[in-house]
Design a protein around this motif. Structure first.
Motif, PDB file in Angstrom:
ATOM      1  N   TYR A  19     -50.040 -28.396  23.826  1.00 60.24           N
ATOM      2  CA  TYR A  19     -49.181 -28.176  22.664  1.00 60.24           C
ATOM      3  C   TYR A  19     -49.869 -27.246  21.666  1.00 60.24           C
ATOM      4  N   ASP A  56     -31.351 -21.805  28.500  1.00 61.79           N
ATOM      5  CA  ASP A  56     -32.140 -22.986  28.161  1.00 61.79           C
ATOM      6  C   ASP A  56     -31.696 -24.254  28.881  1.00 61.79           C
ATOM      7  N   GLY A 104     -35.307 -22.921  23.745  1.00 61.88           N
ATOM      8  CA  GLY A 104     -36.504 -22.095  23.828  1.00 61.88           C
ATOM      9  C   GLY A 104     -37.006 -21.783  25.221  1.00 61.88           C
ATOM     10  N   ARG A 137     -36.872 -17.917  26.198  1.00 64.39           N
ATOM     11  CA  ARG A 137     -37.899 -17.139  25.503  1.00 64.39           C
ATOM     12  C   ARG A 137     -39.285 -17.452  26.056  1.00 64.39           C
ATOM     13  N   ALA A 138     -39.545 -18.734  26.325  1.00 59.26           N
ATOM     14  CA  ALA A 138     -40.853 -19.123  26.846  1.00 59.26           C
ATOM     15  C   ALA A 138     -41.107 -18.520  28.216  1.00 59.26           C
ATOM     16  N   ASP A 178     -41.821 -14.753  27.856  1.00 61.94           N
ATOM     17  CA  ASP A 178     -43.166 -14.511  27.324  1.00 61.94           C
ATOM     18  C   ASP A 178     -44.236 -14.803  28.362  1.00 61.94           C
ATOM     19  N   ARG A 230     -44.803 -25.072  25.584  1.00 63.25           N
ATOM     20  CA  ARG A 230     -44.342 -24.079  24.605  1.00 63.25           C
ATOM     21  C   ARG A 230     -43.091 -24.575  23.883  1.00 63.25           C
ATOM     22  N   ILE A 231     -42.160 -25.154  24.607  1.00 63.33           N
ATOM     23  CA  ILE A 231     -40.922 -25.639  23.981  1.00 63.33           C
ATOM     24  C   ILE A 231     -41.219 -26.775  23.006  1.00 63.33           C
ATOM     25  N   ASP A 280     -43.044 -25.463  19.924  1.00 62.70           N
ATOM     26  CA  ASP A 280     -42.123 -24.805  18.997  1.00 62.70           C
ATOM     27  C   ASP A 280     -41.334 -25.837  18.193  1.00 62.70           C
ATOM     28  N   ASP A 319     -43.676 -27.161  15.570  1.00 61.10           N
ATOM     29  CA  ASP A 319     -43.867 -26.174  14.506  1.00 61.10           C
ATOM     30  C   ASP A 319     -42.663 -26.122  13.574  1.00 61.10           C
ATOM     31  N   ALA A 320     -41.483 -26.385  14.113  1.00 64.62           N
ATOM     32  CA  ALA A 320     -40.264 -26.372  13.309  1.00 64.62           C
ATOM     33  C   ALA A 320     -39.997 -27.713  12.634  1.00 64.62           C
ATOM     34  N   SER A 355     -39.231 -30.498  13.943  1.00 59.05           N
ATOM     35  CA  SER A 355     -38.056 -31.148  14.514  1.00 59.05           C
ATOM     36  C   SER A 355     -38.220 -32.659  14.483  1.00 59.05           C
TER      37      SER A 355
END
Length: 391
Positions: free
Chosen positions: A88, A131, A140, A143-144, A147, A177-178, A181, A184-185, A187
């Motif tokens: 993470y 997704d 996400g 996008r993950a 990347d 990654r999901i 994220d 970080d948000a 959630s």
């Protein structure tokens, strides 16, 4: 003679307090002779204690305990959980481990597909589906996957691993990654481990891994390797957090709920001194000092110095006991010097909240957080700024 009253921060008790006071006294003396330093050791009289011997603290997560039972053996899943914590923090951590173990490029038969080309194609196909394949984790995935396909370490990792093992590693990276994220948000919804693992298995199969139960031993080798390191780190962190929860966190809660005695003790000390008095408070000590000087005039005090303190944040968030935003700083509060380390997440700014009343000064210890929060008193710049502002 000028007097400096030093107000310590959370969790400080003897013998640490005497060592801290000695360091502060020496640091100030190195900048100016003739200063008298007096402590306000509130930790002894008002600091938090666990009256029931810590009965409210759960056992470490590496142990299991039923009602009325003592500690049991370690939880074998703890290393895996710790490894996910590493991922993470850096979803490409395993990728880097695998890439570090890759050897020189291997000559392949004409017409064969390079491993990195194959995994990149599978990641592109996964991204094209959006997704949905990891819907339980949140948004996400596309996008993950995009990347990860473009990551420069994917090629070396592909050269080092069997395609099935690479698929599992890639799936864990996508999952991490999901979830990262989402964290970080901020959630409020993060999946439980069982859901996370089920999605990871699904993604691994989409990337070419055999179904769970038929994998080779290496399939979980990297995770176990990371887990062994991470588990030791988390165990150290758990001990630190448990110790920090008491008395440090207890001190904060106790002050915010029963702070009158803290402030009265400091007020009585300052009121009995000859001016000029400078009040220096670290962390919670800065909050206590600020609250005390706001509550009622203390003409002896000519300067307030807060160091790595949360007073401005508590004021802005409506949590400072003595003053509620947007009320202005009372005129009787003396000049205020606020020292903070930009890397100290517990240091806050006051000048924007009280224009013309607070001087914010950055001091850099060169330490990351949380070490930065405890490195002020070994930083000569802190003492220079204090002495330069003495009344």
């Amino acid at each position: 003679m000028a007097t400096v009253v030093f107000v310590h921060g959370t969790g400080v008790r003897e013998p640490g307090f005497s060592a801290l006071l000695g360091r502060v006294t020496a640091g100030l003396a190195a900048q100016r002779d003739g200063l008298r330093v007096l402590p306000y050791y509130w930790g002894a009289a008002h600091g938090a204690t666990l009256a029931a011997g810590g009965a409210s603290l759960p056992p470490p997560s590496g142990t299991t305990r039923g009602l009325g039972e003592g500690p049991a053996g370690p939880d074998r899943s703890d290393g895996t959980t710790a490894a996910w914590a590493v991922l993470y923090d850096d979803p490409y951590a395993e990728l880097a481990l695998a890439a570090a173990g890759s050897g020189p490029p291997v000559e392949r038969p004409p017409g064969s597909v390079p491993p990195q080309q194959s995994i990149r194609a599978l990641l592109a196909a996964l991204a094209a589906r959006g997704d949905a394949s990891a819907a339980e984790l949140g948004p996400g995935l596309a996008r993950a996957a995009t990347d990860l396909a473009a990551h420069p370490l994917l090629g070396p990792a592909a050269d080092a691993l069997d395609p099935a093992d690479l698929a599992v590693l890639a799936a864990r990276s996508l999952t991490a990654r999901i979830v990262a994220d989402a964290l970080d948000a901020d959630s409020p919804l993060v999946p439980v481990g069982a859901t996370r693992d089920a999605v990871t298995d699904r993604l691994a199969e989409a990337l070419g891994a055999p179904p769970r139960g038929t994998e080779r031993g290496l399939r979980s080798y990297l995770l176990r390797t990371a887990g062994a390191v991470a588990s030791r780190a988390v165990e150290r962190r758990r001990r630190a957090l448990t110790e920090a929860a008491h008395p440090a966190a207890g001190d904060i809660l106790r002050y915010l709920s029963r702070g009158t005695a803290f402030r009265e003790g400091l007020r009585d000390l300052i009121a009995g001194l000859e001016p000029p008095v400078t009040v220096v408070g670290h962390s919670l000590g800065g909050i206590i000092a600020l609250d005390t000087l706001i509550s009622a005039p203390l003409p002896q005090a000519g300067l307030l110095v807060t160091v790595g303190s949360q007073g401005p944040f508590l004021y802005e968030s409506g949590s400072l006991p003595s003053l509620e935003h947007p009320a202005p700083l009372p005129s009787h509060v003396p000049a205020w010097l606020n020292l903070y380390d930009p890397r100290d997440l517990l240091g806050h700014l006051g000048a924007g909240l009280f224009p013309g009343r607070v001087t914010d000064v950055a001091v850099d210890s060169g330490q990351p957080f949380p070490a930065a929060h405890s490195a002020y008193w070994t930083n000569p710049a802190v003492y220079r700024h204090i002495v330069d502002h003495l009344p």
